[in-house]
Design a protein around this motif. Structure first.
Motif: not given
Length: 115
Positions: A32, A96, A98-99, A101-104
């Protein structure tokens, strides 16, 4: 669950250096892309630098030649080496991912550049 924990911020004089770290867990880190953002008081959060799979990097113009992003997949950690710091680099810095379909986001680490 996904966790991102930044560290390494602090107070530094103009022209100085800091190295930020972001320790990641809860997702397959090596596959990622990771990004660094920052947010100054009264301003929107902005992209700073990113590093993809295969160590492809990207930088915003205002940090090119001064900041370097890197990653250690064995340690699940992404770094931001910041040199030649300026007062306008003062901000909270976030990592940050993107995993699924979400941003963490991490909680951020404060960087203050002042004499």
């Amino acid at each position: 669950q996904v966790q991102l924990v930044e560290s390494g911020g602090g107070l530094v004089q103009p022209g100085g250096s800091l190295r930020l770290s972001c320790a990641a867990s809860g997702f397959p880190f090596s596959s990622h892309a990771m990004s660094w953002y920052r947010q100054a008081p009264g301003k929107e959060r902005e992209f700073v630098a990113g590093i993809g799979v295969g160590d492809v990097t990207r930088y915003e113009d205002f940090v090119k030649g001064r900041f370097t992003v890197s990653r250690d997949n064995a340690k699940y950690t992404v770094y931001l080496q910041m040199n030649s710091l300026k007062p306008e680099d003062t901000a909270v810095y976030y990592c940050k991912v993107w995993y699924n379909e979400e941003h963490y986001w991490g909680q951020g680490t404060q960087v203050t550049v002042s004499s």
